[in-house]
Design a protein around this motif. Structure first.
Motif, PDB file in Angstrom:
ATOM      1  N   UNK A  53       0.720  -0.589  -0.089  1.00  0.00           N
ATOM      2  CA  UNK A  53      -0.027   0.181   0.082  1.00  0.00           C
ATOM      3  C   UNK A  53       1.240   1.104  -0.364  1.00  0.00           C
ATOM      4  N   UNK A  54       0.168   1.986  -0.789  1.00  0.00           N
ATOM      5  CA  UNK A  54       1.416   2.918  -0.819  1.00  0.00           C
ATOM      6  C   UNK A  54       0.536   4.200  -0.464  1.00  0.00           C
ATOM      7  N   UNK A  55       0.761   5.503   0.158  1.00  0.00           N
ATOM      8  CA  UNK A  55      -0.399   6.439   0.515  1.00  0.00           C
ATOM      9  C   UNK A  55       0.108   7.953   0.352  1.00  0.00           C
ATOM     10  N   UNK A  56      -0.065   8.885  -0.650  1.00  0.00           N
ATOM     11  CA  UNK A  56       0.640  10.185  -0.916  1.00  0.00           C
ATOM     12  C   UNK A  56      -0.432  11.001  -1.283  1.00  0.00           C
ATOM     13  N   UNK A  57       0.569  11.928  -1.170  1.00  0.00           N
ATOM     14  CA  UNK A  57       0.229  13.314  -1.125  1.00  0.00           C
ATOM     15  C   UNK A  57      -0.498  14.167  -1.999  1.00  0.00           C
ATOM     16  N   UNK A  58      -1.851  14.551  -1.442  1.00  0.00           N
ATOM     17  CA  UNK A  58      -3.209  15.462  -2.896  1.00  0.00           C
ATOM     18  C   UNK A  58      -2.436  16.199  -3.167  1.00  0.00           C
ATOM     19  N   UNK A  59      -1.155  16.905  -1.860  1.00  0.00           N
ATOM     20  CA  UNK A  59      -0.878  17.918  -2.776  1.00  0.00           C
ATOM     21  C   UNK A  59       0.113  18.131  -3.993  1.00  0.00           C
ATOM     22  N   UNK A  60       1.245  17.335  -4.026  1.00  0.00           N
ATOM     23  CA  UNK A  60       2.030  17.043  -4.530  1.00  0.00           C
ATOM     24  C   UNK A  60       2.514  15.937  -5.085  1.00  0.00           C
ATOM     25  N   UNK A  61       2.031  14.783  -4.828  1.00  0.00           N
ATOM     26  CA  UNK A  61       1.818  13.745  -5.080  1.00  0.00           C
ATOM     27  C   UNK A  61       2.746  12.833  -4.458  1.00  0.00           C
ATOM     28  N   UNK A  62       3.677  13.058  -3.567  1.00  0.00           N
ATOM     29  CA  UNK A  62       5.057  12.353  -2.753  1.00  0.00           C
ATOM     30  C   UNK A  62       4.253  11.735  -1.791  1.00  0.00           C
ATOM     31  N   UNK A  63       5.264  10.571  -1.423  1.00  0.00           N
ATOM     32  CA  UNK A  63       5.056   9.393  -1.022  1.00  0.00           C
ATOM     33  C   UNK A  63       5.001   9.715   0.294  1.00  0.00           C
ATOM     34  N   UNK A  64       3.640   9.542   1.531  1.00  0.00           N
ATOM     35  CA  UNK A  64       3.415  10.260   2.779  1.00  0.00           C
ATOM     36  C   UNK A  64       4.226   8.819   3.157  1.00  0.00           C
ATOM     37  N   UNK A  65       3.431   7.356   2.930  1.00  0.00           N
ATOM     38  CA  UNK A  65       3.796   5.885   3.464  1.00  0.00           C
ATOM     39  C   UNK A  65       3.162   4.812   2.707  1.00  0.00           C
ATOM     40  N   UNK A  66       4.338   4.102   3.249  1.00  0.00           N
ATOM     41  CA  UNK A  66       4.342   2.763   2.732  1.00  0.00           C
ATOM     42  C   UNK A  66       4.649   1.205   3.372  1.00  0.00           C
ATOM     43  N   UNK A  77       7.568   2.316   5.866  1.00  0.00           N
ATOM     44  CA  UNK A  77       8.731   3.627   5.886  1.00  0.00           C
ATOM     45  C   UNK A  77       7.764   4.804   5.589  1.00  0.00           C
ATOM     46  N   UNK A  78       7.199   5.492   6.694  1.00  0.00           N
ATOM     47  CA  UNK A  78       6.556   6.755   7.193  1.00  0.00           C
ATOM     48  C   UNK A  78       7.514   7.868   6.214  1.00  0.00           C
ATOM     49  N   UNK A  79       8.763   7.639   6.284  1.00  0.00           N
ATOM     50  CA  UNK A  79       9.531   8.950   5.519  1.00  0.00           C
ATOM     51  C   UNK A  79       9.119  10.217   4.615  1.00  0.00           C
ATOM     52  N   UNK A  80       7.952   9.993   4.494  1.00  0.00           N
ATOM     53  CA  UNK A  80       7.471  11.526   3.258  1.00  0.00           C
ATOM     54  C   UNK A  80       6.269  11.930   4.798  1.00  0.00           C
ATOM     55  N   UNK A  81       6.143  11.569   5.669  1.00  0.00           N
ATOM     56  CA  UNK A  81       5.734  12.860   6.412  1.00  0.00           C
ATOM     57  C   UNK A  81       6.605  13.215   7.932  1.00  0.00           C
ATOM     58  N   UNK A  82       6.615  14.449   8.125  1.00  0.00           N
ATOM     59  CA  UNK A  82       7.045  14.858   8.826  1.00  0.00           C
ATOM     60  C   UNK A  82       6.746  14.723  10.128  1.00  0.00           C
ATOM     61  N   UNK A  83       5.517  14.326  10.322  1.00  0.00           N
ATOM     62  CA  UNK A  83       4.648  14.148  11.310  1.00  0.00           C
ATOM     63  C   UNK A  83       3.458  13.334  11.509  1.00  0.00           C
ATOM     64  N   UNK A  84       3.469  12.653  11.967  1.00  0.00           N
ATOM     65  CA  UNK A  84       1.880  12.261  12.248  1.00  0.00           C
ATOM     66  C   UNK A  84       0.882  12.290  13.605  1.00  0.00           C
ATOM     67  N   UNK A  85      -0.350  12.824  13.397  1.00  0.00           N
ATOM     68  CA  UNK A  85      -0.696  13.278  14.553  1.00  0.00           C
ATOM     69  C   UNK A  85      -2.347  12.691  14.662  1.00  0.00           C
ATOM     70  N   UNK A  86      -1.857  12.105  15.949  1.00  0.00           N
ATOM     71  CA  UNK A  86      -3.538  10.553  15.815  1.00  0.00           C
ATOM     72  C   UNK A  86      -4.353  11.665  16.646  1.00  0.00           C
ATOM     73  N   UNK A  87      -5.842  11.652  17.070  1.00  0.00           N
ATOM     74  CA  UNK A  87      -7.042  12.334  17.732  1.00  0.00           C
ATOM     75  C   UNK A  87      -6.508  11.009  19.291  1.00  0.00           C
TER      76      UNK A  87
END
Length: 90
Positions: A53-66, A77-87
């Motif tokens: 599974x690959x999640x990409x940014x809807x803005x720039x299409x950069x890979x957020x998560x694999x 691999x979540x190297x495409x995220x600066x941070x992940x915020x959970x409620x």
């Protein structure tokens, strides 16, 4: 001719992410390392046709998560995220 997108929304990855994190990750928000856009994972572009599974940014299409599962391991691999915020749970 109508163009159909080659991706789904991030909700398509909900089951795999919940099995890994134990929580509904579609409400989590991430900040893209590439463009700085903040988005909920439900709004990310999900690609499920490959070996994982690959999640990409809807803005720039950069890979957020694999996320890839093998018979013995789960690779994240979540190297495409600066941070992940959970409620926080209620």
């Amino acid at each position: 001719m109508t163009h159909t997108p080659d991706h789904l929304d991030g909700n398509a990855a909900a089951g795999d992410l919940e099995s890994l994190f134990g929580a509904d990750m579609t409400t989590a928000s991430a900040q893209c390392r590439g463009c700085g856009r903040r988005t909920r994972l439900a709004e990310a572009h999900a690609y499920l046709g490959g070996p994982g599974t690959v999640l990409r940014c809807p803005g720039c299409q950069g890979v957020l998560l694999r996320l890839v599962r093998s018979p013995r391991d789960v690779w994240l691999d979540a190297a495409g995220m600066d941070h992940l915020r959970l409620p926080a749970p209620a």
